[in-house]
Design a protein around this motif. Structure first.
Motif, PDB file in Angstrom:
ATOM      1  N   THR A   1      89.174 -35.182  -3.350  1.00  0.00           N
ATOM      2  CA  THR A   1      89.406 -33.638  -2.737  1.00  0.00           C
ATOM      3  C   THR A   1      88.534 -33.817  -1.574  1.00  0.00           C
ATOM      4  O   THR A   1      87.715 -34.695  -1.402  1.00  0.00           O
ATOM      5  CB  THR A   1      89.350 -32.734  -3.627  1.00  0.00           C
ATOM      6  N   ASN A   2      88.828 -32.921  -0.467  1.00  0.00           N
ATOM      7  CA  ASN A   2      87.816 -32.498   0.273  1.00  0.00           C
ATOM      8  C   ASN A   2      87.177 -31.383   0.080  1.00  0.00           C
ATOM      9  O   ASN A   2      87.467 -30.335  -0.715  1.00  0.00           O
ATOM     10  CB  ASN A   2      88.507 -32.163   1.469  1.00  0.00           C
ATOM     11  N   ASN A   3      85.992 -31.442   0.568  1.00  0.00           N
ATOM     12  CA  ASN A   3      84.821 -30.392  -0.016  1.00  0.00           C
ATOM     13  C   ASN A   3      85.183 -28.960   0.584  1.00  0.00           C
ATOM     14  O   ASN A   3      84.597 -28.029  -0.014  1.00  0.00           O
ATOM     15  CB  ASN A   3      83.502 -30.679   0.322  1.00  0.00           C
ATOM     16  N   ASP A   4      86.112 -28.797   1.553  1.00  0.00           N
ATOM     17  CA  ASP A   4      86.717 -27.635   1.936  1.00  0.00           C
ATOM     18  C   ASP A   4      88.223 -27.602   2.020  1.00  0.00           C
ATOM     19  O   ASP A   4      88.594 -27.232   3.203  1.00  0.00           O
ATOM     20  CB  ASP A   4      85.810 -27.128   3.510  1.00  0.00           C
ATOM     21  N   ASP A   5      88.618 -27.763   1.086  1.00  0.00           N
ATOM     22  CA  ASP A   5      90.252 -28.251   1.069  1.00  0.00           C
ATOM     23  C   ASP A   5      91.001 -26.757   1.475  1.00  0.00           C
ATOM     24  O   ASP A   5      91.923 -26.705   2.023  1.00  0.00           O
ATOM     25  CB  ASP A   5      90.649 -28.675  -0.148  1.00  0.00           C
ATOM     26  N   TYR A   6      90.143 -25.733   1.163  1.00  0.00           N
ATOM     27  CA  TYR A   6      90.657 -24.254   1.597  1.00  0.00           C
ATOM     28  C   TYR A   6      90.001 -23.821   2.560  1.00  0.00           C
ATOM     29  O   TYR A   6      89.817 -22.363   2.427  1.00  0.00           O
ATOM     30  CB  TYR A   6      90.918 -23.309   0.261  1.00  0.00           C
ATOM     31  N   GLY A   7      89.236 -24.463   3.427  1.00  0.00           N
ATOM     32  CA  GLY A   7      88.559 -24.072   4.354  1.00  0.00           C
ATOM     33  C   GLY A   7      88.742 -23.455   5.769  1.00  0.00           C
ATOM     34  O   GLY A   7      88.066 -22.761   6.436  1.00  0.00           O
ATOM     35  N   TYR A   8      90.059 -24.025   6.325  1.00  0.00           N
ATOM     36  CA  TYR A   8      90.453 -23.547   7.448  1.00  0.00           C
ATOM     37  C   TYR A   8      91.600 -23.237   7.734  1.00  0.00           C
ATOM     38  O   TYR A   8      92.439 -22.066   7.887  1.00  0.00           O
ATOM     39  CB  TYR A   8      89.975 -24.360   8.473  1.00  0.00           C
ATOM     40  N   GLY A   9      92.594 -24.334   7.537  1.00  0.00           N
ATOM     41  CA  GLY A   9      94.283 -24.463   7.744  1.00  0.00           C
ATOM     42  C   GLY A   9      94.616 -23.287   6.695  1.00  0.00           C
ATOM     43  O   GLY A   9      95.677 -22.399   6.960  1.00  0.00           O
ATOM     44  N   LEU A  10      94.602 -23.635   5.229  1.00  0.00           N
ATOM     45  CA  LEU A  10      95.224 -22.725   4.188  1.00  0.00           C
ATOM     46  C   LEU A  10      94.581 -21.271   4.421  1.00  0.00           C
ATOM     47  O   LEU A  10      95.218 -20.367   3.939  1.00  0.00           O
ATOM     48  CB  LEU A  10      94.865 -23.400   2.953  1.00  0.00           C
TER      49      LEU A  10
ATOM     50  N   ASP B   1      95.453 -10.740 -15.389  1.00  0.00           N
ATOM     51  CA  ASP B   1      94.209  -9.572 -15.425  1.00  0.00           C
ATOM     52  C   ASP B   1      93.338 -10.120 -16.300  1.00  0.00           C
ATOM     53  O   ASP B   1      91.952  -9.846 -16.128  1.00  0.00           O
ATOM     54  CB  ASP B   1      94.913  -8.315 -15.999  1.00  0.00           C
ATOM     55  N   SER B   2      93.800 -11.096 -17.153  1.00  0.00           N
ATOM     56  CA  SER B   2      92.723 -11.684 -17.883  1.00  0.00           C
ATOM     57  C   SER B   2      91.582 -12.569 -17.370  1.00  0.00           C
ATOM     58  O   SER B   2      90.742 -12.878 -18.115  1.00  0.00           O
ATOM     59  CB  SER B   2      93.121 -12.117 -19.176  1.00  0.00           C
ATOM     60  N   ILE B   3      91.944 -12.942 -16.119  1.00  0.00           N
ATOM     61  CA  ILE B   3      90.901 -13.982 -15.663  1.00  0.00           C
ATOM     62  C   ILE B   3      90.296 -13.467 -14.397  1.00  0.00           C
ATOM     63  O   ILE B   3      89.449 -14.188 -13.953  1.00  0.00           O
ATOM     64  CB  ILE B   3      91.768 -15.234 -15.413  1.00  0.00           C
ATOM     65  N   VAL B   4      90.706 -12.108 -14.020  1.00  0.00           N
ATOM     66  CA  VAL B   4      89.980 -11.573 -12.535  1.00  0.00           C
ATOM     67  C   VAL B   4      88.510 -11.438 -12.658  1.00  0.00           C
ATOM     68  O   VAL B   4      87.837 -11.937 -12.018  1.00  0.00           O
ATOM     69  CB  VAL B   4      90.734 -10.269 -12.266  1.00  0.00           C
ATOM     70  N   GLN B   5      88.119 -10.768 -13.836  1.00  0.00           N
ATOM     71  CA  GLN B   5      86.784 -10.569 -13.828  1.00  0.00           C
ATOM     72  C   GLN B   5      85.896 -11.698 -14.403  1.00  0.00           C
ATOM     73  O   GLN B   5      84.962 -12.104 -13.610  1.00  0.00           O
ATOM     74  CB  GLN B   5      86.213  -9.527 -15.136  1.00  0.00           C
ATOM     75  N   PRO B   6      86.375 -12.650 -15.014  1.00  0.00           N
ATOM     76  CA  PRO B   6      85.737 -13.732 -15.587  1.00  0.00           C
ATOM     77  C   PRO B   6      85.444 -14.628 -14.187  1.00  0.00           C
ATOM     78  O   PRO B   6      84.582 -15.290 -13.951  1.00  0.00           O
ATOM     79  CB  PRO B   6      86.365 -14.568 -16.487  1.00  0.00           C
ATOM     80  N   THR B   7      86.676 -14.638 -13.313  1.00  0.00           N
ATOM     81  CA  THR B   7      86.276 -15.608 -11.899  1.00  0.00           C
ATOM     82  C   THR B   7      85.497 -14.922 -11.331  1.00  0.00           C
ATOM     83  O   THR B   7      84.421 -15.693 -10.487  1.00  0.00           O
ATOM     84  CB  THR B   7      87.714 -15.439 -11.320  1.00  0.00           C
ATOM     85  N   ILE B   8      85.153 -13.420 -11.157  1.00  0.00           N
ATOM     86  CA  ILE B   8      84.308 -13.117 -10.324  1.00  0.00           C
ATOM     87  C   ILE B   8      82.879 -13.160 -10.887  1.00  0.00           C
ATOM     88  O   ILE B   8      81.975 -13.656 -10.418  1.00  0.00           O
ATOM     89  CB  ILE B   8      84.404 -11.104 -10.332  1.00  0.00           C
ATOM     90  N   ASP B   9      82.848 -13.156 -12.231  1.00  0.00           N
ATOM     91  CA  ASP B   9      81.428 -13.650 -12.734  1.00  0.00           C
ATOM     92  C   ASP B   9      80.960 -14.912 -12.598  1.00  0.00           C
ATOM     93  O   ASP B   9      79.999 -15.180 -12.506  1.00  0.00           O
ATOM     94  CB  ASP B   9      81.527 -13.360 -14.396  1.00  0.00           C
TER      95      ASP B   9
ATOM     96  N   GLU C   1      81.998 -17.722   1.645  1.00  0.00           N
ATOM     97  CA  GLU C   1      81.732 -19.145   1.147  1.00  0.00           C
ATOM     98  C   GLU C   1      82.160 -19.081  -0.404  1.00  0.00           C
ATOM     99  O   GLU C   1      82.616 -20.213  -0.687  1.00  0.00           O
ATOM    100  CB  GLU C   1      80.283 -19.314   1.184  1.00  0.00           C
ATOM    101  N   GLN C   2      81.861 -18.025  -1.042  1.00  0.00           N
ATOM    102  CA  GLN C   2      82.289 -18.183  -2.472  1.00  0.00           C
ATOM    103  C   GLN C   2      83.829 -17.966  -2.975  1.00  0.00           C
ATOM    104  O   GLN C   2      84.351 -18.689  -3.667  1.00  0.00           O
ATOM    105  CB  GLN C   2      81.604 -17.058  -3.265  1.00  0.00           C
ATOM    106  N   PHE C   3      84.535 -17.532  -1.854  1.00  0.00           N
ATOM    107  CA  PHE C   3      85.912 -17.319  -1.956  1.00  0.00           C
ATOM    108  C   PHE C   3      86.532 -18.664  -1.606  1.00  0.00           C
ATOM    109  O   PHE C   3      87.317 -19.212  -2.359  1.00  0.00           O
ATOM    110  CB  PHE C   3      86.521 -16.246  -1.102  1.00  0.00           C
ATOM    111  N   ILE C   4      86.002 -19.455  -0.441  1.00  0.00           N
ATOM    112  CA  ILE C   4      86.574 -20.708  -0.091  1.00  0.00           C
ATOM    113  C   ILE C   4      86.235 -21.793  -1.460  1.00  0.00           C
ATOM    114  O   ILE C   4      86.956 -22.545  -1.551  1.00  0.00           O
ATOM    115  CB  ILE C   4      85.715 -21.022   1.152  1.00  0.00           C
ATOM    116  N   GLU C   5      85.116 -21.665  -1.799  1.00  0.00           N
ATOM    117  CA  GLU C   5      84.874 -22.555  -2.882  1.00  0.00           C
ATOM    118  C   GLU C   5      85.573 -22.379  -4.089  1.00  0.00           C
ATOM    119  O   GLU C   5      86.081 -23.313  -4.725  1.00  0.00           O
ATOM    120  CB  GLU C   5      83.193 -22.405  -3.516  1.00  0.00           C
ATOM    121  N   LEU C   6      85.954 -21.030  -4.373  1.00  0.00           N
ATOM    122  CA  LEU C   6      86.726 -20.709  -5.484  1.00  0.00           C
ATOM    123  C   LEU C   6      88.192 -21.241  -5.210  1.00  0.00           C
ATOM    124  O   LEU C   6      88.776 -21.648  -6.334  1.00  0.00           O
ATOM    125  CB  LEU C   6      86.792 -19.180  -5.463  1.00  0.00           C
TER     126      LEU C   6
END
Length: 590
Positions: free
Chosen positions: A335-344, A382-390, A405-410
């Motif tokens: 993968t690329n380290n920012d695959d979701y970093g610009y175009g997407l 709904d079962s994975i929203v809060q665990p993802t935030i955590d 930064e965290q959203f892009i990494e996520l």
């Protein structure tokens, strides 16, 4: 593998035949369906080319036109021909919902500009690029599956002549049916609706029967692709129907951790039929009506999804990987380290130059995670929203730059990195399969329009894999684009790694290479060490890519969505992927 069905003449016979036919500058090669006349291409426009000329053969039909009653049917053998078929021009590209365009002057144009003259449902063509048409050459073969989320794209935009001119390799690029024409759920037990995947397999059968005459070794066939094409590669690796058609596989920024349709569920087909005033009361009458409609009327902006639970894909995609039920092949993937970093990221307008507000982040997260939840039938987002935030956010942070930064990494982790790691683990579990993982980390210098926070964006590695930094301008005296010398070296290194892997099953093994490179040793990925290569102008090895996040997406999230998962550790626990080009196109159309 290893059939020589099409082997009928050597290079001497071919050249003599070309001379007798008066085909100046061309070369004639036999195939099982008839002879084709290719073009001898000088390589002076490529800096550092090893060969002063290569041969290209374009627009070769590998299957019959999938039109009329053959629409949504398995690909059939093409009709043979007498005489010599001209292979100087690309065949038509497959119908698709939109075109992908790049800014004027951008090197991205080298990868997205159509070189075919038209679009048609009669599009099942392949192209062969080779430095040597001797049937004794026995060169490794690399078959490219283009990207575009299996709904967009075409073979002809990728300049395979560049890596072919620099390496001892035969390259093949193919078209395959896209979108609803390639992946519409049906009740046909022969296809289950996965005719686009069957096209890929049909092209591989053509390679097995014919590639020897183009200088290739059918015992050393590697399938490789990026984004949606990388999905295709992984789906072929998951399919028992493709065993023996290839020996190795490469997935660049895409392993098919994606939503699917279940065999027998024809809801999507019925919805499409109703929108086109076709009956839905009789399945046969519905399909007959749909087969009478113009191809473009059948294409929609819905994400393209494969159909599971049948012959081609016998189980859900996560289950096939988690249970290690994949074909035993050598696999290089990354993968690329920012695959979701610009175009997407353009599909998420809430992310701006000022960052991302924490409250907005939590508001938009459920919609982003729905794509993950949809991979698990019955899963509740709904079962994975809060665990993802955590997992990704400090509890007390409201810094918008940090949140961005965290959203892009996520998003990069869930759509790209985690499915790639899951597939690496599945393949590495087969002791005879050699697996190599990478993370491409280079921020490309020529993309000055990119924001400073973007590193290696989705698709950036394509420029290096296809040798774009090595293009000369029209005069041949200067470089066409202002890549740095380090970036040109990175391009040569990356092509060497890929071709070494195709040739020998080890990206560091240069046996048979046309040019030796001083390469950093790429460690093999093992289930114990989980080694990978940080691919950059100065590459280095590391282990366990973002291990806590990978365990979260590959163990905790599936468990929360109803899977019986055995966790592998006690680290913080708290999966994937959407249409790549589809997201970008939709954002441009809004």
């Amino acid at each position: 593998m290893g059939r020589r069905a099409g082997k009928t003449s050597g290079v001497g016979d071919v050249v003599v035949l070309a001379a007798l036919l008066g085909l100046a500058g061309g070369v004639v090669v036999p195939t099982t369906y008839g002879d084709v006349n290719g073009v001898e291409l000088p390589t002076s426009f490529i800096g550092g080319a090893v060969f002063d000329r290569i041969y290209t053969f374009k627009g070769i039909p590998y299957a019959a036109p999938p039109v009329g009653d053959l629409r949504w049917r398995p690909p059939q053998d093409p009709a043979g021909w007498t005489g010599v078929r001209d292979a100087a021009q690309f065949g038509a590209r497959c119908p698709q919902v939109a075109d992908i365009q790049a800014p004027p002057g951008s090197p991205l144009n080298e990868l997205v500009t159509y070189r075919s003259n038209s679009s048609s449902e009669d599009c099942l063509f392949l192209n062969v690029y080779t430095p040597n048409v001797s049937s004794a050459a026995d060169l490794p073969v690399m078959l490219w599956l283009h990207g575009g989320g299996m709904g967009l794209g075409t073979a002809d935009t990728y300049p395979a002549e560049i890596p072919t001119s620099l390496n001892n390799v035969v390259m093949v690029t193919i078209n395959y049916r896209l979108g609803n024409l390639g992946f519409l759920p049906t009740r046909d037990a022969e296809t289950d609706g996965n005719v686009g995947l069957m096209d890929m397999a049909k092209a591989l059968q053509w390679v097995q029967a014919n590639i020897w005459n183009f200088g290739g070794d059918p015992n050393r066939v590697t399938i490789f692709g990026q984004s949606g094409g990388a999905w295709g590669v992984s789906l072929l690796v998951m399919s028992p129907e493709t065993r023996g058609l290839y020996r190795r596989a490469i997935s660049q920024s895409g392993v098919a951790g994606i939503p699917t349709s279940r065999r027998g569920d024809t809801t999507k087909t019925e919805t499409l039929a109703a929108s086109l005033n076709c009956t839905t009361t009789s399945f046969d009458d519905m399909m007959s009506c749909l087969r009478s409609k113009p191809a473009l009327d059948l294409l929609t902006y819905d994400p393209t999804v494969p159909i599971v639970g049948g012959r081609f894909l016998p189980d859900g995609l996560w289950d096939l990987m988690y249970k290690k039920q994949v074909n035993e092949v050598d696999y290089l993937l990354g993968t690329n380290n920012d695959d979701y970093g610009y175009g997407l990221l353009a599909a998420v307008p809430q992310v701006t130059a000022d960052g991302l507000d924490r409250t907005v982040f939590e508001e938009i997260l459920p919609a982003q995670l729905k794509y993950v939840a949809d991979q698990f039938p019955g899963g509740n987002v709904d079962s994975i929203v809060q665990p993802t935030i955590d997992q990704y956010m400090d509890s007390d942070s409201d810094d918008p730059i940090y949140t961005r930064e965290q959203f892009i990494e996520l998003m990069t982790d869930s759509w790209f990195a985690a499915p790639t790691v899951l597939m690496a683990q599945a393949e590495a579990a087969h002791g005879d399969s050699r697996v190599y993982q990478y993370e491409f980390q280079h921020r490309t210098s020529v993309f000055s329009e990119r924001p400073s926070y973007t590193k290696a964006d989705h698709g950036d590695e394509l420029h290096y894999m296809f040798g774009i930094p090595l293009l000369r301008d029209d005069t041949g005296a200067s470089w066409k684009y202002s890549f740095t010398q380090e970036e040109r070296d990175l391009s040569l290194n990356m092509m060497a790694y890929w071709v070494n892997f195709a040739a020998n099953g080890d990206p560091s093994d240069s046996t048979g290479a046309a040019r030796m490179r001083d390469l950093v040793t790429w460690p093999r990925y093992m289930t114990s060490s989980q080694s990978y290569l940080k691919l950059d102008v100065t590459s280095s090895a590391d282990v366990r890519l973002r291990e806590s996040n990978m365990k979260f997406w590959n163990e905790e999230v599936p468990r929360l969505l109803g899977k019986d998962v055995k966790t592998s550790g006690a680290e913080k626990s708290t999966w994937s992927f959407l249409l790549v080009a589809f997201s970008a196109v939709v954002s441009l159309l809004q």
